[in-house]
Design a protein around this motif. Structure first.
Motif, mmCIF file in Angstrom:
data_model
loop_
_atom_site.group_PDB
_atom_site.id
_atom_site.type_symbol
_atom_site.label_atom_id
_atom_site.label_comp_id
_atom_site.label_asym_id
_atom_site.label_seq_id
_atom_site.Cartn_x
_atom_site.Cartn_y
_atom_site.Cartn_z
ATOM 1 N N LEU A 240 121.599 -19.363 -53.816
ATOM 2 C CA LEU A 240 121.259 -18.507 -52.248
ATOM 3 C C LEU A 240 119.858 -19.007 -51.947
ATOM 4 O O LEU A 240 119.722 -18.900 -50.703
ATOM 5 C CB LEU A 240 121.020 -17.228 -52.552
ATOM 6 C CG LEU A 240 122.146 -16.476 -53.095
ATOM 7 C CD1 LEU A 240 121.885 -14.867 -53.538
ATOM 8 C CD2 LEU A 240 123.402 -16.663 -52.115
ATOM 9 N N ILE A 241 118.849 -19.446 -52.758
ATOM 10 C CA ILE A 241 117.768 -19.747 -51.977
ATOM 11 C C ILE A 241 117.627 -21.372 -52.094
ATOM 12 O O ILE A 241 117.517 -21.963 -50.953
ATOM 13 C CB ILE A 241 116.374 -19.272 -52.888
ATOM 14 C CG1 ILE A 241 116.584 -17.975 -53.207
ATOM 15 C CG2 ILE A 241 115.361 -19.984 -52.355
ATOM 16 C CD1 ILE A 241 115.912 -17.087 -52.080
ATOM 17 N N MET B 174 121.344 -15.413 -64.927
ATOM 18 C CA MET B 174 121.776 -14.879 -63.936
ATOM 19 C C MET B 174 121.013 -15.168 -62.432
ATOM 20 O O MET B 174 121.447 -15.570 -61.416
ATOM 21 C CB MET B 174 122.333 -13.528 -64.001
ATOM 22 C CG MET B 174 123.240 -12.925 -63.011
ATOM 23 S SD MET B 174 123.774 -11.106 -63.210
ATOM 24 C CE MET B 174 122.324 -10.334 -62.606
ATOM 25 N N GLY B 175 119.761 -14.626 -62.734
ATOM 26 C CA GLY B 175 118.897 -14.721 -61.508
ATOM 27 C C GLY B 175 118.553 -16.067 -61.177
ATOM 28 O O GLY B 175 118.351 -16.424 -60.082
ATOM 29 N N LEU C 259 121.605 -17.492 -59.138
ATOM 30 C CA LEU C 259 121.632 -16.854 -57.975
ATOM 31 C C LEU C 259 120.254 -17.677 -57.058
ATOM 32 O O LEU C 259 120.835 -17.819 -55.764
ATOM 33 C CB LEU C 259 121.458 -15.435 -57.855
ATOM 34 C CG LEU C 259 122.607 -14.618 -58.368
ATOM 35 C CD1 LEU C 259 122.251 -13.282 -58.531
ATOM 36 C CD2 LEU C 259 123.975 -14.850 -57.519
ATOM 37 N N TRP D 93 116.607 -13.104 -51.847
ATOM 38 C CA TRP D 93 115.727 -12.525 -52.743
ATOM 39 C C TRP D 93 116.112 -11.141 -53.198
ATOM 40 O O TRP D 93 116.174 -10.742 -54.312
ATOM 41 C CB TRP D 93 114.011 -12.693 -52.359
ATOM 42 C CG TRP D 93 113.664 -14.175 -52.795
ATOM 43 C CD1 TRP D 93 113.344 -14.938 -51.956
ATOM 44 C CD2 TRP D 93 113.594 -14.526 -53.917
ATOM 45 N NE1 TRP D 93 112.713 -16.137 -52.291
ATOM 46 C CE2 TRP D 93 113.014 -15.857 -53.847
ATOM 47 C CE3 TRP D 93 113.928 -14.283 -55.493
ATOM 48 C CZ2 TRP D 93 112.629 -16.866 -54.713
ATOM 49 C CZ3 TRP D 93 113.770 -15.340 -56.152
ATOM 50 C CH2 TRP D 93 112.867 -16.427 -55.996
ATOM 51 N N ALA E 99 120.592 -7.602 -58.061
ATOM 52 C CA ALA E 99 121.678 -7.968 -59.261
ATOM 53 C C ALA E 99 121.192 -7.660 -60.570
ATOM 54 O O ALA E 99 121.636 -7.105 -61.208
ATOM 55 C CB ALA E 99 122.189 -9.342 -58.819
ATOM 56 N N LEU F 51 119.078 -9.819 -52.666
ATOM 57 C CA LEU F 51 120.227 -9.669 -53.398
ATOM 58 C C LEU F 51 120.030 -10.185 -54.906
ATOM 59 O O LEU F 51 120.564 -9.558 -55.981
ATOM 60 C CB LEU F 51 121.218 -10.847 -52.835
ATOM 61 C CG LEU F 51 122.745 -10.784 -53.238
ATOM 62 C CD1 LEU F 51 123.423 -9.395 -52.546
ATOM 63 C CD2 LEU F 51 123.362 -11.867 -52.426
ATOM 64 N N ILE F 52 119.087 -11.187 -55.111
ATOM 65 C CA ILE F 52 119.102 -11.736 -56.534
ATOM 66 C C ILE F 52 118.160 -10.649 -57.293
ATOM 67 O O ILE F 52 118.861 -10.081 -58.545
ATOM 68 C CB ILE F 52 118.241 -12.841 -56.534
ATOM 69 C CG1 ILE F 52 118.742 -14.202 -56.017
ATOM 70 C CG2 ILE F 52 117.651 -13.280 -58.028
ATOM 71 C CD1 ILE F 52 117.883 -15.369 -55.401
#
Lengths: 204, 361
Positions: A164-165, A156-157, A160, B17, B23, B19-20
């Protein structure tokens, strides 16, 4: 558009999100039912067994889909270590989603329990009755559940992080076709900036 | 809109970051809470079984409660009379179902003298022809002292031996009973109860209510008990002085012939409590004779067929369901924990308890 697929097939995406919900629910159900003496123990256990078998069946189908339709390639500029981590964690997830239900089934068989999926539906035993095997399999079931949960957290990390990055299209490859701009392909966004200035800001 | 790319990269990174990490952390904390690691006050199966060990000691390979027992083998002959209330195959007319059972005395010490408690227990596993199972654990008393797992845990805590005297503190036990008036019926029974000289002469009550489901899907709350054919006239007076007379008595009786019990099933009327094992139902409730339990031979628990059976009362066939009694899921959860501990010891897994010599307590 691209010649190489930039997205998982519809079947793969549907299976991914359906199983994601089922597996995460299963992890919470499993860890919750063994940590309570309340009525939750009973009804969570009643969900746990049929849900586990459903995950096993879907995992087999998913593996077939994966072999038939290879996933889109990872970005060429992804560091080798991250590529390795992606590959290893994906196969670990496949292994665990197949192994966990089988271990659970074998564990109940070894413990001499009838493997009931409901009031009357019973699966045959897949392991001879043995208290030693029961203990080993039961501990393995718990340890693999922890490993699966940690792998899920990393997955999951990482998803994301890609979305996102890095914004490299990896996250979008598992999304519905209409939502590609959520994690716009970085090269594509850079190239098309003049045409679609808002694309890069969708995540802000 | 102007091209925002040159301006927003650093704040976007920080936000992304956060947000990650956020979560991942939220999911991990939720998992820790559900799993009990972040909920230290929740009563868990592990806590219950740990407390049983604190009270009686840890005896590797043995059940954490009702540790001293003996295996029995036989069958159940259905009378057919329960079939109108439950579709369970075990109740079909003329049906014979093999049974592996276990007699025991309560407590976690497998070397306790048979006369140390007035309670005896009977556990049974019926293996139905359709592969389903019915497991039940019954005690030789009509009511249980407490109604909830929390009260049971409090009772176990009150009974924990004082580290100085090595014995339970009478003041703590008195305080527990004072705080738990629901124990009155059990205490009244215990005042007159005497340790019996035989397993074969006892009645065994299921204690918890269950629900029978008939062919039309109708639910019938029930309680059951096993009523012995053998008479106990004079058996208390003849109680032998030895610590292990119960298994010897059973072997001797079985050598002369099978021992029999009638399975009596009592049907509740609306309003009868199904969630409170401290309360009996009125005597006038309809009771049916579901059949005869016939026990033919016994075997030591260390080598007998009952050794590896967890008599979890929620292993039930189609036609029998759990009631809303809160003790049932607690029994199921705690038995599972006890079963894992003793099978882990049998497997010599690392970190499991070492065997404890008999003389140490």
């Amino acid at each position: 558009m691209n010649a190489a697929p930039d997205r998982f097939t519809l079947a793969a995406r549907a299976l991914h999100w359906l199983m994601a919900v089922m597996i995460v629910a299963m992890l919470f159900i499993g860890v919750g039912m063994v940590a309570t003496v309340s009525a939750r123990h009973e009804w969570l256990l009643a969900i746990h067994k049929p849900l586990g078998i459903a995950i096993l069946l879907l995992a087999v189908i998913r593996l077939a889909v994966r072999v038939r339709h290879p996933p889109p390639p990872l970005p060429a500029d992804l560091p080798a270590l991250q590529k390795l981590a992606a590959l290893a964690s994906h196969w670990l997830l496949y292994f665990l989603m197949l192994a966990m239900p089988l271990i659970g089934w074998a564990m109940l068989s070894a413990g001499g329990y009838p493997v009931m999926l409901g009031d009357a539906l019973r699966l045959p035993p897949i392991f001879p009755t043995s208290p030693v095997a029961f203990a080993v399999l039961r501990h393995l079931h718990g340890a693999f559940a922890m490993l699966l949960f940690l792998t899920f957290l990393a997955h999951m990390g990482a998803a994301l992080y890609h979305g996102l990055i890095r914004r490299d299209g990896v996250f979008a490859s598992m999304l519905p076709a209409a939502s590609r701009s959520i994690d716009g392909d970085r090269e594509e966004v850079d190239a098309d900036k003049a045409d679609r200035p808002s694309a890069a800001r969708q995540n802000d | 809109m102007h091209d925002p790319a040159p301006l927003h990269v650093p704040p976007r990174r920080i936000g992304a970051w956060s947000l990650i990490i956020g979560a991942v952390a939220i999911v991990a904390v939720a998992f820790g809470y559900v799993g009990g690691w972040l909920a230290p006050h929740r009563l868990t199966p592990k806590k219950l079984v740990n407390q049983l060990q604190h009270d009686a000691g840890t005896f590797a390979g043995y059940r954490r409660n009702h540790a001293k027992g003996v295996c029995v083998v036989g069958h159940f002959d259905s009378s057919g009379q329960a079939q109108a209330y439950s579709v369970a195959e075990v109740f079909a007319p003329g049906q014979r179902t093999p049974v592996v059972g276990r007699f025991a005395i309560p407590g976690g010490n497998p070397y306790a003298p048979d006369s140390s408690v007035p309670i005896r227990s009977m556990a049974l596993r019926f293996t139905l022809a359709n592969g389903q199972q019915w497991r039940t654990g019954m005690n030789s008393m009509p009511v249980f002292p407490v109604a909830t797992p929390q009260a049971f845990y409090a009772q176990l805590q009150a009974k924990q031996p004082d580290p100085v005297t090595g014995k339970p503190d009478p003041a703590k036990i008195a305080a527990f009973f004072a705080a738990h008036p629901e124990t009155a019926a059990f205490r009244a029974w215990a005042k007159t109860a005497k340790p019996s000289a035989s397993f074969a002469t006892e009645s065994y009550w299921g204690l918890n209510a269950f629900v029978f489901v008939d062919a039309a899907g109708q639910h019938h709350p029930v309680r059951w008990r096993m009523v012995p054919e053998a008479s106990d006239v004079g058996s208390v007076a003849n109680t032998p002085g030895g610590a292990n007379y119960l298994a010897a008595d059973l072997t001797e009786r079985l050598a002369h012939g099978p021992q029999r019990w009638q399975l009596q099933v009592t049907l509740a009327k609306p309003g009868d409590p199904t969630n409170d094992a401290t309360k009996t139902w009125p005597d006038d409730r309809r009771t049916i004779d579901a059949g005869t339990l016939v026990l033919e031979r016994s075997a030591p628990q260390a080598s007998g067929p009952c050794r590896d059976i967890n008599y979890d009362p929620l292993v039930l066939p189609a036609g029998i369901e759990a009631s809303d009694d809160p003790l049932l899921p607690a029994r199921s959860a705690a038995y599972a924990d006890s079963y894992l501990r003793r099978t882990s010891e049998e497997a010599h897994l690392p970190g499991t308890a070492a065997p404890k010599p008999e003389t140490s307590r």
